[in-house]
Design an enzyme around this catalytic site. Structure first.
Site, mmCIF file in Angstrom:
data_model
loop_
_atom_site.group_PDB
_atom_site.id
_atom_site.type_symbol
_atom_site.label_atom_id
_atom_site.label_comp_id
_atom_site.label_asym_id
_atom_site.label_seq_id
_atom_site.Cartn_x
_atom_site.Cartn_y
_atom_site.Cartn_z
ATOM 1 N N ASN A 213 0.924 -1.202 0.183
ATOM 2 C CA ASN A 213 0.009 0.077 0.099
ATOM 3 C C ASN A 213 0.774 1.291 -0.088
ATOM 4 O OD1 ASN A 213 0.616 0.833 2.792
ATOM 5 N ND2 ASN A 213 -0.740 -1.234 3.423
ATOM 6 N N ARG A 214 0.286 2.380 0.030
ATOM 7 C CA ARG A 214 1.114 3.815 -0.266
ATOM 8 C C ARG A 214 1.582 4.212 1.197
ATOM 9 N NH1 ARG A 214 -3.329 4.054 -3.793
ATOM 10 N NH2 ARG A 214 -2.762 4.292 -5.722
#
Length: 403
Positions: A213-214
């Site tokens: 994920n970011r």
């Protein structure tokens, strides 16, 4: 934007700069201190002026650079005035010459006179070549200064002047400012053990690819930095390679399973658990040993759930232990966070809308809503992540005091 007064707001800090190649970093240190609300009064030695101009530092500090023991139009004894009026004296960089003079009481210039004419706390940040840093005389000088109560921010390994590499590089400005905050800030977490998870987990598909994920880990590290600055013994369980905040220890992990194991171990000995990491909810049921080749076509990837780390920590929570969770949402922010707060036995949940501008992943700013059992939600408008961290730690302290 909500402003939270930090520990440096209104503090008068004397910034001493000595003659080393790392003197250029004093410019960034001064800027960070001023941005944090401090009044910075700079002193430069004669040697320092061979590396950095007085005009540059004067422009970024709060007042013009002082360089002389004599001829100050404001006072005939500047070292006494400057030293007595300081909340803290910071020397960055500090050369071997400065360490020797300070240890022995050799007051030969304005900076050494000021150091000897103050009762304010002193933070010294050495920087020199590895051979000098490891020399027995320097080692002895550092030990004596420590015994006298001087705070030492040790140098780091890295590239040095002349092209060689080794221990002796001046600590990064952010770490130095964090050390100053630790000395001047409230010590309301002294003796408290805190573990913070940070970053996004990475679940391997094959030897090359991952599901991730970011999350940058910046908010978790900001919370760790704030807790450490307020006296806590802080461990960060991290998936990212950010510079560790001053006074923290990092445990490196990558996957959800590794983070679960590290957090469970830490939970047994920590008073406060902050689960700020963005843990992947799913992972491949099987992982290819090598790289999946494109020529073999699009693979079918079957997913399975990862362990619910926060729920496990909530189920095992000891009496008196504070458990904090995070909720990164894109809709129904408060409702989703409230459900998570109740289901996982949390004392506090920090929720943010990661779809909003400048909020959450990868940004240096955040806007959050904090929820506690039986209390009204508290909103923190868009602010620097360190300011958000300060609000989170303030709330944790309130929870601990209420018990």
């Amino acid at each position: 934007m909500t402003q939270h007064a930090g520990p440096l707001a209104g503090k008068r800090i004397v910034l001493g700069v000595t003659g080393g190649i790392a003197a250029y970093k004093a410019i960034e240190i001064a800027r960070r201190l001023v941005d944090a609300g401090a009044h910075v009064a700079p002193i430069m030695t004669d040697a320092a002026q061979h590396f950095v101009g007085t005009t540059t530092l004067s422009a970024l500090a709060s007042e013009p650079v002082r360089t002389e023991l004599w001829h100050d139009p404001e006072t005939p004894i500047p070292h006494t005035k400057v030293g007595q009026g300081a909340d803290l004296i910071l020397v960055a960089p500090a050369t071997a010459k400065l360490l020797s003079a300070y240890r022995s009481g050799f007051s030969h210039d304005l900076l050494t006179n000021t150091l000897l004419a103050t009762r304010a706390p002193v933070v010294v940040c050495p920087a020199m070549h590895t051979e000098m840093w490891e020399h027995p005389s320097v080692v002895d000088n550092i030990a004596v200064l420590r015994e006298r109560g001087v705070h030492i921010v040790e140098p780091e390994p890295g590239r040095l002047a002349g092209g060689d590499t080794g221990m002796g590089r001046l600590a990064e400005p952010a770490r130095i400012v964090a050390a100053v905050e630790s000395v001047l800030g409230p010590r309301d977490l002294a003796g408290v053990r805190v573990v913070v998870s940070a970053g996004g987990t990475r679940e391997p598909i094959d030897a090359v690819r991952v599901i991730a994920n970011r999350s940058s880990g910046k908010q978790g590290y900001a919370i760790a930095a704030e807790a450490a600055a307020r006296g806590a013994d802080v461990t960060i369980v991290s998936t990212v390679e950010l510079s560790p905040p001053f006074g923290t220890t990092v445990v490196a992990v990558e996957t959800a399973s590794q983070m679960e194991a590290a957090m469970r171990e830490a939970a047994s000995s920590n008073d406060v658990i902050v689960m700020a990491a963005a843990v992947a909810d799913f992972r491949p049921a099987t992982t290819a040993g090598g790289k999946i080749k494109k020529r073999d076509g699009v693979p079918d990837i079957v997913l399975e759930p990862t362990p619910d780390i926060l729920a496990g920590l909530g189920a095992a929570k000891r009496d008196g232990q504070v458990l904090v969770g995070f909720a990164a949402e894109t809709d129904d922010l408060v409702a989703n966070a409230q459900a998570k707060l109740e289901a996982k036995r949390l004392d506090l949940i920090v929720a943010n809308d990661v779809g909003a501008a400048q909020v959450g992943f990868a940004h240096d700013t955040n806007a959050v809503t904090m929820l506690r059992p039986g209390a009204e939600p508290v909103e923190i408008d868009l602010a620097a992540k360190r300011d958000v961290a300060r609000a989170v730690i303030d709330t944790i302290v309130e929870i601990m005091r209420a018990r």
